[in-house]
Design a protein around this motif. Structure first.
Motif, PDB file in Angstrom:
ATOM      1  N   LEU A  29      75.751 102.017  15.132  1.00 12.05           N
ATOM      2  CA  LEU A  29      74.385 101.589  14.893  1.00 12.05           C
ATOM      3  C   LEU A  29      73.648 102.664  14.108  1.00 12.05           C
ATOM      4  O   LEU A  29      73.958 103.848  14.222  1.00 12.05           O
ATOM      5  CB  LEU A  29      73.680 101.322  16.229  1.00 12.05           C
ATOM      6  CG  LEU A  29      74.361 100.272  17.109  1.00 12.05           C
ATOM      7  CD1 LEU A  29      73.711 100.232  18.475  1.00 12.05           C
ATOM      8  CD2 LEU A  29      74.318  98.913  16.454  1.00 12.05           C
ATOM      9  N   VAL A  30      72.675 102.249  13.311  1.00 10.15           N
ATOM     10  CA  VAL A  30      71.917 103.184  12.491  1.00 10.15           C
ATOM     11  C   VAL A  30      70.510 103.298  13.055  1.00 10.15           C
ATOM     12  O   VAL A  30      69.819 102.303  13.246  1.00 10.15           O
ATOM     13  CB  VAL A  30      71.873 102.721  11.018  1.00 10.15           C
ATOM     14  CG1 VAL A  30      71.061 103.687  10.176  1.00 10.15           C
ATOM     15  CG2 VAL A  30      73.293 102.589  10.465  1.00 10.15           C
ATOM     16  N   GLY A  31      70.105 104.538  13.316  1.00  9.45           N
ATOM     17  CA  GLY A  31      68.781 104.797  13.868  1.00  9.45           C
ATOM     18  C   GLY A  31      67.877 105.450  12.852  1.00  9.45           C
ATOM     19  O   GLY A  31      68.135 105.403  11.644  1.00  9.45           O
ATOM     20  N   PRO A  32      66.826 106.101  13.338  1.00  6.30           N
ATOM     21  CA  PRO A  32      65.874 106.770  12.450  1.00  6.30           C
ATOM     22  C   PRO A  32      66.556 107.799  11.555  1.00  6.30           C
ATOM     23  O   PRO A  32      67.486 108.486  11.973  1.00  6.30           O
ATOM     24  CB  PRO A  32      64.907 107.453  13.419  1.00  6.30           C
ATOM     25  CG  PRO A  32      65.041 106.708  14.703  1.00  6.30           C
ATOM     26  CD  PRO A  32      66.460 106.222  14.740  1.00  6.30           C
ATOM     27  N   ALA A  33      66.083 107.882  10.341  1.00  9.92           N
ATOM     28  CA  ALA A  33      66.588 108.841   9.345  1.00  9.92           C
ATOM     29  C   ALA A  33      68.085 108.708   9.094  1.00  9.92           C
ATOM     30  O   ALA A  33      68.754 109.660   8.737  1.00  9.92           O
ATOM     31  CB  ALA A  33      66.243 110.274   9.765  1.00  9.92           C
ATOM     32  N   GLY A  34      68.636 107.500   9.318  1.00  9.48           N
ATOM     33  CA  GLY A  34      70.047 107.259   9.025  1.00  9.48           C
ATOM     34  C   GLY A  34      71.017 107.789  10.065  1.00  9.48           C
ATOM     35  O   GLY A  34      72.218 107.775   9.851  1.00  9.48           O
ATOM     36  N   THR A  35      70.528 108.278  11.188  1.00  4.60           N
ATOM     37  CA  THR A  35      71.398 108.759  12.256  1.00  4.60           C
ATOM     38  C   THR A  35      72.224 107.600  12.796  1.00  4.60           C
ATOM     39  O   THR A  35      71.696 106.520  13.031  1.00  4.60           O
ATOM     40  CB  THR A  35      70.557 109.351  13.407  1.00  4.60           C
ATOM     41  OG1 THR A  35      69.714 110.363  12.880  1.00  4.60           O
ATOM     42  CG2 THR A  35      71.443 109.920  14.487  1.00  4.60           C
ATOM     43  N   THR A  36      73.520 107.818  12.996  1.00  6.75           N
ATOM     44  CA  THR A  36      74.369 106.766  13.558  1.00  6.75           C
ATOM     45  C   THR A  36      74.770 107.132  14.980  1.00  6.75           C
ATOM     46  O   THR A  36      74.841 108.311  15.337  1.00  6.75           O
ATOM     47  CB  THR A  36      75.636 106.536  12.717  1.00  6.75           C
ATOM     48  OG1 THR A  36      76.403 107.731  12.698  1.00  6.75           O
ATOM     49  CG2 THR A  36      75.284 106.111  11.302  1.00  6.75           C
ATOM     50  N   TYR A  37      75.004 106.112  15.771  1.00  7.01           N
ATOM     51  CA  TYR A  37      75.432 106.312  17.146  1.00  7.01           C
ATOM     52  C   TYR A  37      76.239 105.096  17.583  1.00  7.01           C
ATOM     53  O   TYR A  37      76.014 103.990  17.119  1.00  7.01           O
ATOM     54  CB  TYR A  37      74.250 106.562  18.083  1.00  7.01           C
ATOM     55  CG  TYR A  37      73.097 105.605  17.918  1.00  7.01           C
ATOM     56  CD1 TYR A  37      73.043 104.426  18.645  1.00  7.01           C
ATOM     57  CD2 TYR A  37      72.072 105.866  17.024  1.00  7.01           C
ATOM     58  CE1 TYR A  37      71.993 103.538  18.493  1.00  7.01           C
ATOM     59  CE2 TYR A  37      71.015 104.983  16.862  1.00  7.01           C
ATOM     60  CZ  TYR A  37      70.981 103.826  17.609  1.00  7.01           C
ATOM     61  OH  TYR A  37      69.943 102.949  17.445  1.00  7.01           O
ATOM     62  N   PRO A  38      77.220 105.306  18.502  1.00  9.94           N
ATOM     63  CA  PRO A  38      78.047 104.195  18.965  1.00  9.94           C
ATOM     64  C   PRO A  38      77.279 103.278  19.913  1.00  9.94           C
ATOM     65  O   PRO A  38      76.507 103.740  20.750  1.00  9.94           O
ATOM     66  CB  PRO A  38      79.209 104.873  19.675  1.00  9.94           C
ATOM     67  CG  PRO A  38      78.737 106.242  20.009  1.00  9.94           C
ATOM     68  CD  PRO A  38      77.652 106.592  19.043  1.00  9.94           C
ATOM     69  N   GLY A  39      77.498 101.988  19.745  1.00 10.67           N
ATOM     70  CA  GLY A  39      76.837 101.015  20.602  1.00 10.67           C
ATOM     71  C   GLY A  39      77.265  99.605  20.258  1.00 10.67           C
ATOM     72  O   GLY A  39      78.335  99.387  19.683  1.00 10.67           O
ATOM     73  N   ALA A  40      76.414  98.652  20.596  1.00 10.77           N
ATOM     74  CA  ALA A  40      76.675  97.235  20.359  1.00 10.77           C
ATOM     75  C   ALA A  40      75.328  96.529  20.207  1.00 10.77           C
ATOM     76  O   ALA A  40      74.283  97.134  20.438  1.00 10.77           O
ATOM     77  CB  ALA A  40      77.465  96.641  21.523  1.00 10.77           C
TER      78      ALA A  40
END
Length: 132
Positions: A29-40
């Motif tokens: 998943l893509v969060g603020p400022a293009g940060t990615t993190y695993p999720g669904a």
């Protein structure tokens, strides 16, 4: 773009067709400022008023780290919990580990495995004493 990835499109279509919530498989998943993190992503079909057929979705991103962050605290910090994706075909994949910080392990517990089949996904939770 909900249909950008195949598994997003499949989960959204299945939620509409069945009227039951559906969770995608593991995504970055893509969060603020293009940060990615695993999720669904969880898709829930919506029905306007008393309509018989769904008209769209409500959806939410689920970060694995947030979802399972409190698990080690349930055992006073002495429990490590792994979340694994169990695909219908293929090898299980580690999605997230929630581990205590420097606590003594629980002496009586060796390990516990629990399979969870919900929202169109199959997960395995593995709990064991001690850090890491």
């Amino acid at each position: 773009d909900l249909a950008r990835e195949e598994q997003r499109a499949q989960a959204a279509a299945l939620a509409l067709r069945t009227g039951r919530p559906q969770l995608t498989g593991p995504l970055q998943l893509v969060g603020p400022a293009g940060t990615t993190y695993p999720g669904a992503i969880l898709f829930v079909a919506t029905r306007p008023g008393a309509a018989a057929l769904p008209a769209g979705w409500a959806f939410a991103a689920v970060r694995y780290a947030d979802l399972f962050a409190g698990l080690p605290a349930l055992a006073d910090g002495a429990l490590t919990v792994d979340l694994l994706d169990q695909p219908a075909a293929g090898v299980p994949r580690l999605l997230h580990t929630a581990a205590p910080q420097g606590r003594a392990p629980l002496g009586a517990l060796t390990h516990v495995d629990l399979t969870v089949a919900e929202f169109g996904q199959n997960w395995e939770l593995r709990a064991r004493p001690g850090p890491g």
